[in-house]
Design a protein around this motif. Structure first.
Motif, short mmCIF file in Angstrom:
data_model
loop_
_atom_site.label_atom_id
_atom_site.label_comp_id
_atom_site.label_asym_id
_atom_site.label_seq_id
_atom_site.Cartn_x
_atom_site.Cartn_y
_atom_site.Cartn_z
N TRP B 5 84.24 5.47 72.70
CA TRP B 5 85.29 6.31 72.12
C TRP B 5 84.81 6.94 70.83
O TRP B 5 84.02 6.37 70.09
CB TRP B 5 86.51 5.46 71.80
CG TRP B 5 87.25 5.00 73.01
CD1 TRP B 5 86.91 5.21 74.33
CD2 TRP B 5 88.45 4.24 73.02
NE1 TRP B 5 87.81 4.62 75.15
CE2 TRP B 5 88.78 4.02 74.38
CE3 TRP B 5 89.29 3.74 72.03
CZ2 TRP B 5 89.91 3.32 74.74
CZ3 TRP B 5 90.41 3.04 72.39
CH2 TRP B 5 90.72 2.83 73.75
N ASN B 6 85.34 8.14 70.56
CA ASN B 6 85.07 8.71 69.24
C ASN B 6 86.17 8.33 68.27
O ASN B 6 87.18 7.72 68.64
CB ASN B 6 84.87 10.24 69.33
CG ASN B 6 86.14 10.96 69.72
OD1 ASN B 6 87.24 10.51 69.39
ND2 ASN B 6 85.99 12.07 70.43
N GLN B 7 85.96 8.69 67.02
CA GLN B 7 86.85 8.26 65.95
C GLN B 7 88.30 8.68 66.21
O GLN B 7 89.22 7.91 65.95
CB GLN B 7 86.34 8.85 64.62
CG GLN B 7 86.95 8.26 63.37
CD GLN B 7 86.36 6.90 63.03
OE1 GLN B 7 85.47 6.38 63.69
NE2 GLN B 7 86.88 6.30 61.97
N ILE B 10 89.97 6.51 68.86
CA ILE B 10 90.27 5.19 68.30
C ILE B 10 91.50 5.25 67.41
O ILE B 10 92.39 4.40 67.48
CB ILE B 10 89.05 4.64 67.54
CG1 ILE B 10 87.91 4.38 68.52
CG2 ILE B 10 89.41 3.37 66.78
CD1 ILE B 10 86.63 3.93 67.88
N ASP B 31 88.16 -5.52 65.44
CA ASP B 31 87.00 -6.41 65.31
C ASP B 31 85.70 -5.71 65.69
O ASP B 31 84.62 -6.11 65.27
CB ASP B 31 87.18 -7.66 66.19
CG ASP B 31 87.97 -8.73 65.47
OD1 ASP B 31 88.18 -8.56 64.25
OD2 ASP B 31 88.40 -9.69 66.12
N GLU B 32 85.81 -4.67 66.51
CA GLU B 32 84.60 -3.96 66.95
C GLU B 32 84.19 -2.87 65.95
O GLU B 32 83.15 -2.24 66.12
CB GLU B 32 84.83 -3.33 68.32
CG GLU B 32 84.75 -4.32 69.49
CD GLU B 32 83.31 -4.75 69.79
OE1 GLU B 32 82.39 -3.96 69.60
OE2 GLU B 32 83.13 -5.91 70.21
N LEU B 33 85.00 -2.64 64.95
CA LEU B 33 84.73 -1.52 64.04
C LEU B 33 84.08 -1.97 62.73
O LEU B 33 84.24 -3.09 62.29
CB LEU B 33 86.03 -0.77 63.72
CG LEU B 33 86.79 -0.18 64.91
CD1 LEU B 33 88.05 0.51 64.42
CD2 LEU B 33 85.91 0.78 65.69
N GLN B 34 83.35 -1.05 62.12
CA GLN B 34 82.75 -1.29 60.81
C GLN B 34 83.78 -0.98 59.72
O GLN B 34 84.64 -0.11 59.92
CB GLN B 34 81.54 -0.36 60.62
CG GLN B 34 80.44 -0.57 61.62
CD GLN B 34 79.73 -1.90 61.41
OE1 GLN B 34 79.66 -2.40 60.30
NE2 GLN B 34 79.22 -2.46 62.48
N TYR B 36 83.59 0.80 57.12
CA TYR B 36 83.66 2.22 56.79
C TYR B 36 84.56 2.97 57.76
O TYR B 36 85.37 3.81 57.36
CB TYR B 36 82.25 2.83 56.82
CG TYR B 36 82.22 4.32 56.62
CD1 TYR B 36 82.21 4.87 55.34
CD2 TYR B 36 82.19 5.19 57.71
CE1 TYR B 36 82.18 6.24 55.16
CE2 TYR B 36 82.17 6.56 57.53
CZ TYR B 36 82.16 7.09 56.26
OH TYR B 36 82.14 8.43 56.08
N ASP B 37 84.45 2.63 59.07
CA ASP B 37 85.25 3.31 60.07
C ASP B 37 86.73 2.95 59.93
O ASP B 37 87.60 3.80 60.11
CB ASP B 37 84.75 2.95 61.48
CG ASP B 37 83.36 3.50 61.74
OD1 ASP B 37 83.08 4.62 61.27
OD2 ASP B 37 82.57 2.82 62.40
N GLU B 68 85.51 0.41 50.49
CA GLU B 68 85.01 1.68 51.04
C GLU B 68 85.74 2.89 50.45
O GLU B 68 85.26 4.02 50.58
CB GLU B 68 85.17 1.70 52.57
CG GLU B 68 84.37 0.66 53.31
CD GLU B 68 82.87 0.89 53.20
OE1 GLU B 68 82.45 2.04 53.01
OE2 GLU B 68 82.12 -0.10 53.30
#
Lengths: 452, 452
Positions: B5-7, B10, B31-34, B36-37, B68
């Motif tokens: 998926w793109n931002q 999401i 949980d899968e994201l950083q 920053y995202d 961030e």
């Protein structure tokens, strides 16, 4: 003990061991030093000791030093080693560094080294050199640890023990499927905290941040900076894992890109540092200066068009340097904001429109304030209200135009992917010069009868 | 799956989960994201969803996001959380980031937060804030692993398991003696390769590269860049280990310093980016422009001194923009070389003398070539050999002086530790303007009888 010695004391000790041919003591000493420090010692060593110094080192140490030297010294270093030993040393080098090194050699030398390497390694290096410069593909290393998805934590730890010594970073372990496609990442920390018989695919992150081989190096650096990563995996267009780029290479990229931006703003010519010889430095700067000289002649032509106006009111010449200078300066200020912004931001139409509008507003504010100020000064100095009005209104207009030129020109160049070095500070300054003189004398000519 | 998926996709999914109050699915996704995202999603989230978004997150995730955000948004974020929760979040933050955050708060807010913290933590933070800005002491984190020298490899691995989760990097383990003084370093790799009952003091490197708490951040960054380290230990003046600075902070430092150098060269004012409001940007640039305006008046005064000469030979005005521009440009070129050089090199008297001599040589070469060229052009254009001679000889002299000014002024400022921002490009350009006009009209006045 050596841990309190400074670089000079260590160098003297190295020379002592070299003279006395004490190879063991020499190695005990060098084992405590970093490659950068060993390279520094090599560089300051009197020529007569350098050969013995090199003969004392093993290939792995020689490779470490070679990677720390600058380009000119790398050539000399390779010549000293001879082809045979040079090849052994190259074998020890990181592939990305080796590709860079070979790139700098003469075509014949490059071919001869590549031909003498093991076929497999030669292929890897040539593949690297096929990627365009300044891409992730060119910077990546193949010294990383990858894991098949069906491994258990115990399998991974075993594999790690085997590869820890050659891997450039073991912070992240990349998980691949049967087709070598990148499907996950496990941090070393996760591994320590997991149970030994847990399956890797159950503890890995599935959303892996990666770059492709042709990602621009600046973009890769931005990604590492953003996410505070120590490395980012590089994949080809089929998502097959082919390498990693590491944070230490990215610091070099950031420093190099910063130097390039400064070059842009100053048109100071590429690759001039403290060690560049004078004729070379002059030769690299001259093209810009000669171009700017001709542009300066254009400014002169504009003034000459208005010769009549100037002859009638010589006082107009008094404000020429100020108007041209101020317009150039506002242009440079805007340019700097744009150049800096393009480093750290991905831009889109909305951001560009907002930026242009912001700079237009700034130009109007600055123009009105400086224009008012100079009107008053000109009136007091020359006792002529009309002259004050001409100078002031010129400044209002030229500062607005200067700000916009400094914003729009680099954005356009960026959009059309023209080398932004063309948008250098001096060029914008000089263009603004021409424009501002034209506006100044244009306005003055309109008011000429009132000025006399 | 989410990994493709793109931002935007999401973000939409996050909104969906928020609307439907699906907290579990929300967490699986996040949980899968950083960090920053996640922060990016938070920023683009419609205001009505932001509060629920925050209430769904745990303190550790909130801390990640807070780190961030940029300064303005951090304030809003803290206000939304309320004091109670904000304190919990601060508790989770890295100390160096927390110190920076508090620094930006109003004095009352800062005091009230510090007062509400646990006494011990408040003390740590206040200690950090006591180090001058831009030093290693201010940037260091206390989340590192240290090891008493008498530990075995097995002891270390046990300790690591305990601390791996909170440590910022486990690549290097720093070894201390009974007085907490730094006496060695072991890499994680060495640990993997060593036998479990080996003593740490036997496998550690004794020559540890470290910085002290008051080392300039630029120097610390240079060290990390040079040695390709992921972290450098920070010691106090008794060599007691107090923290580490990590490579991710250093990338930020390098980027910030590059931006500062660009500011210097363009006098574009501090802290103007794409998001700065127009009045603030104008206000930050104006002081420079007004100073330069007055310097421009000085240029004008010089021209006015030579009014008589100019009245007799108006053609002199045609070459004013070219001469002033060229002199300014050579100055900027030299300045850029010096500014770039000072970033990467430690300088001493020998290097300075060599550099000045080099730039003098460059100035002479450039001056003679450009001077000859413009003499010919002026002669052809205006048909006056004497005018050509005046313009040409002026350019020879001014280009040499311009080059030297661009070299010596920043070096002097560096030596006397004056804020080098004073040596900005526009300032040197404008000073060179004044000088060049003086020389130009001076020479012209000497030859005035021949010119008429």
């Amino acid at each position: 003990m050596i841990n309190n010695w400074n670089q000079n004391e260590i160098t003297l000790q190295v020379i002592k061991y070299l003279k006395e041919a004490k190879m063991n003591e020499f190695h005990v000493l060098l084992d405590e030093l970093q490659p950068y420090d060993i390279a520094q010692i090599y560089e300051v060593l009197p020529a007569k000791h350098q050969n013995r110094f090199l003969s004392f080192l093993n290939t792995s140490q020689l490779a470490d030093i070679l990677q720390e030297l600058d380009k000119e010294q790398q050539q000399k270093f390779l010549n000293k080693l001879g082809v045979e030993k040079a090849l052994d040393v190259m074998d020890e080098m990181d592939n990305d560094d080796l590709a860079n090194l070979l790139e700098e050699l003469s075509p014949e030398n490059k071919e001869s080294f590549l031909a003498s390497m093991k076929a497999e390694e030669s292929q890897v290096i040539q593949n690297l050199m096929n990627y365009p410069p300044e891409t992730a593909g060119r910077l990546m290393t193949d010294r990383f640890v990858w894991i098949p998805y069906h491994y258990s934590v115990r399998d991974v730890v075993d594999k790690l023990k085997e590869y820890a010594e050659i891997a450039e970073t073991i912070n992240y372990l990349y998980v691949i499927d049967d087709e070598k496609k990148l499907i996950g990442v496990v941090s070393y920390r996760d591994l320590i905290l997991a149970e030994a018989d847990e399956q890797i695919k159950n503890i890995m992150y599935e959303r892996v941040i990666s770059v492709t081989v042709d990602t621009d190096q600046e973009q890769a650096a931005r990604m590492i900076e953003r996410y505070d990563f120590l490395a980012v995996p590089v994949v080809d267009h089929n998502n097959v894992l082919v390498g990693i780029v590491t944070v230490d290479d990215m610091i070099d990229v950031v420093m190099k890109e910063a130097a390039e931006d400064i070059e842009k703003l100053s048109a100071s010519g590429k690759n001039i540092d403290f060690d560049t010889k004078a004729p070379i430095a002059a030769f690299r700067r001259l093209p810009w200066l000669i171009l700017l000289l001709f542009i300066g002649i254009v400014s002169g032509t504009i003034v000459s068009i208005f010769e009549e106006t100037l002859e009638k009111v010589v006082a107009l010449a008094f404000f020429m340097p100020m108007i041209a200078g101020m317009t150039g300066n506002t242009g440079t200020q805007s340019l700097a904001v744009v150049v800096r912004g393009l480093i750290t931001k991905d831009i889109n139409k909305k951001i560009v429109a907002k930026l242009i509008f912001r700079e237009l507003s700034v130009g109007i504010m600055i123009g009105v304030i400086c224009g008012l100020l100079i009107s008053i000064i000109a009136f007091i100095w020359q006792g002529d209200a009309i002259l004050g009005l001409v100078v002031g209104s010129t400044l209002v207009i030229t500062l607005i135009i200067g700000t916009l030129a400094g914003t729009i020109i680099p954005l356009l160049l960026h959009k059309f992917k023209v080398d932004p070095a063309v948008a250098s500070g001096p060029l914008i300054t000089t263009l603004n010069d021409i424009l501002s003189l034209f506006i100044y004398f244009g306005i003055a000519t309109i008011f000429i009868t009132r000025l006399m």
